[in-house]
Design a protein around this motif. Structure first.
Motif, PDB file in Angstrom:
ATOM      1  N   GLU A  15      32.129  60.916  91.319  1.00  0.00           N
ATOM      2  CA  GLU A  15      33.133  59.640  92.811  1.00  0.00           C
ATOM      3  C   GLU A  15      32.919  58.830  92.577  1.00  0.00           C
ATOM      4  O   GLU A  15      33.898  57.937  92.862  1.00  0.00           O
ATOM      5  CB  GLU A  15      31.755  60.161  93.757  1.00  0.00           C
ATOM      6  CG  GLU A  15      31.901  59.599  95.149  1.00  0.00           C
ATOM      7  CD  GLU A  15      31.009  59.979  95.866  1.00  0.00           C
ATOM      8  OE1 GLU A  15      31.399  59.885  97.085  1.00  0.00           O
ATOM      9  OE2 GLU A  15      29.590  59.876  95.563  1.00  0.00           O
ATOM     10  N   SER A  16      32.637  57.761  91.834  1.00  0.00           N
ATOM     11  CA  SER A  16      32.104  56.559  91.839  1.00  0.00           C
ATOM     12  C   SER A  16      33.314  55.746  90.697  1.00  0.00           C
ATOM     13  O   SER A  16      34.415  54.979  90.555  1.00  0.00           O
ATOM     14  CB  SER A  16      31.007  55.749  90.566  1.00  0.00           C
ATOM     15  OG  SER A  16      31.150  56.594  89.349  1.00  0.00           O
TER      16      SER A  16
ATOM     17  N   ARG B 152      35.365  63.413  95.275  1.00  0.00           N
ATOM     18  CA  ARG B 152      34.687  63.343  97.440  1.00  0.00           C
ATOM     19  C   ARG B 152      33.768  64.109  97.134  1.00  0.00           C
ATOM     20  O   ARG B 152      33.533  65.653  97.182  1.00  0.00           O
ATOM     21  CB  ARG B 152      36.085  63.118  98.304  1.00  0.00           C
ATOM     22  CG  ARG B 152      37.105  62.854  98.243  1.00  0.00           C
ATOM     23  CD  ARG B 152      37.398  62.871  99.357  1.00  0.00           C
ATOM     24  NE  ARG B 152      38.097  64.282  99.135  1.00  0.00           N
ATOM     25  CZ  ARG B 152      38.971  65.191 100.246  1.00  0.00           C
ATOM     26  NH1 ARG B 152      39.694  64.657 101.620  1.00  0.00           N
ATOM     27  NH2 ARG B 152      38.960  66.140  99.529  1.00  0.00           N
ATOM     28  N   ARG B 153      32.455  63.861  97.564  1.00  0.00           N
ATOM     29  CA  ARG B 153      31.301  64.048  98.022  1.00  0.00           C
ATOM     30  C   ARG B 153      31.419  63.869  99.729  1.00  0.00           C
ATOM     31  O   ARG B 153      30.705  63.083 100.298  1.00  0.00           O
ATOM     32  CB  ARG B 153      30.066  63.928  97.431  1.00  0.00           C
ATOM     33  CG  ARG B 153      30.236  64.150  95.688  1.00  0.00           C
ATOM     34  CD  ARG B 153      29.254  63.129  94.804  1.00  0.00           C
ATOM     35  NE  ARG B 153      28.280  62.881  95.875  1.00  0.00           N
ATOM     36  CZ  ARG B 153      26.650  63.351  95.661  1.00  0.00           C
ATOM     37  NH1 ARG B 153      26.619  64.386  94.145  1.00  0.00           N
ATOM     38  NH2 ARG B 153      25.948  62.914  96.282  1.00  0.00           N
TER      39      ARG B 153
ATOM     40  N   LEU C 123      29.772  69.680  99.167  1.00  0.00           N
ATOM     41  CA  LEU C 123      30.567  70.276  98.865  1.00  0.00           C
ATOM     42  C   LEU C 123      31.448  68.578  97.840  1.00  0.00           C
ATOM     43  O   LEU C 123      31.463  67.760  98.551  1.00  0.00           O
ATOM     44  CB  LEU C 123      31.726  70.554 100.349  1.00  0.00           C
ATOM     45  CG  LEU C 123      30.590  70.937 101.676  1.00  0.00           C
ATOM     46  CD1 LEU C 123      31.433  71.132 102.567  1.00  0.00           C
ATOM     47  CD2 LEU C 123      31.105  72.555 101.130  1.00  0.00           C
ATOM     48  N   LEU C 124      31.473  69.771  96.954  1.00  0.00           N
ATOM     49  CA  LEU C 124      33.040  68.836  96.281  1.00  0.00           C
ATOM     50  C   LEU C 124      34.175  69.075  96.448  1.00  0.00           C
ATOM     51  O   LEU C 124      34.727  70.388  96.505  1.00  0.00           O
ATOM     52  CB  LEU C 124      32.580  68.659  94.746  1.00  0.00           C
ATOM     53  CG  LEU C 124      30.941  68.673  94.639  1.00  0.00           C
ATOM     54  CD1 LEU C 124      31.028  69.048  93.311  1.00  0.00           C
ATOM     55  CD2 LEU C 124      30.725  66.941  94.777  1.00  0.00           C
TER      56      LEU C 124
ATOM     57  N   ALA D 263      42.744  62.178  91.528  1.00  0.00           N
ATOM     58  CA  ALA D 263      42.851  62.861  90.465  1.00  0.00           C
ATOM     59  C   ALA D 263      43.454  64.352  90.683  1.00  0.00           C
ATOM     60  O   ALA D 263      44.082  64.820  89.258  1.00  0.00           O
ATOM     61  CB  ALA D 263      41.195  63.835  91.063  1.00  0.00           C
ATOM     62  N   ARG D 264      44.305  64.746  92.110  1.00  0.00           N
ATOM     63  CA  ARG D 264      45.466  65.566  91.601  1.00  0.00           C
ATOM     64  C   ARG D 264      46.699  64.467  91.206  1.00  0.00           C
ATOM     65  O   ARG D 264      47.786  65.225  90.444  1.00  0.00           O
ATOM     66  CB  ARG D 264      45.449  66.080  93.810  1.00  0.00           C
ATOM     67  CG  ARG D 264      44.388  66.934  93.606  1.00  0.00           C
ATOM     68  CD  ARG D 264      44.852  67.492  95.723  1.00  0.00           C
ATOM     69  NE  ARG D 264      44.019  67.984  95.728  1.00  0.00           N
ATOM     70  CZ  ARG D 264      43.592  67.662  96.606  1.00  0.00           C
ATOM     71  NH1 ARG D 264      43.898  66.221  97.034  1.00  0.00           N
ATOM     72  NH2 ARG D 264      42.013  68.442  97.623  1.00  0.00           N
TER      73      ARG D 264
END
Length: 107
Positions: free
Chosen positions: A20-21, A26-27, A38-39, A45-46
């Protein structure tokens, strides 16, 4: 998730916070269960995955277009080996699930 990965929950928490950092996931707390987080992959990233996929496809095309006949046969044999290993992995996972202890949460 930590049970399925056979790791401590604190490890999953630490790794997900690291990702996440770096802007890769995303959390989000679950709306129905406060214990659950939920992650999801971030758009960054995509984008990185798509970019890497394009680079890998270009490298694969270069190898395919510039390899000798012997190299092409070796590549075909490696692809066959990958397929066999993938099936073995699925069989192993299937066998592990059959032996999973009854009554244990699998969700």
């Amino acid at each position: 998730m930590s049970d399925k990965l056979a790791v401590d929950a604190s490890f999953v928490t630490a790794q997900s916070q690291l990702l996440e950092s770096k802007g890769l996931i995303r959390r989000k707390p679950s709306a129905t269960d406060r214990r659950v987080v939920l992650l999801a992959l971030s758009s960054n990233a995509r984008w990185q995955i798509e970019n890497l996929s394009g680079s890998m496809n270009a490298a694969n095309a270069y190898v395919a277009n510039n390899a000798s006949g012997k190299a092409h046969r070796l590549l075909a044999e490696l692809e066959e080996l990958k397929s066999v290993l993938k099936r073995a992995k699925l069989l192993t996972a299937s066998d592990a699930l059959r032996h999973w202890p009854r009554g244990r949460d699998t969700a």
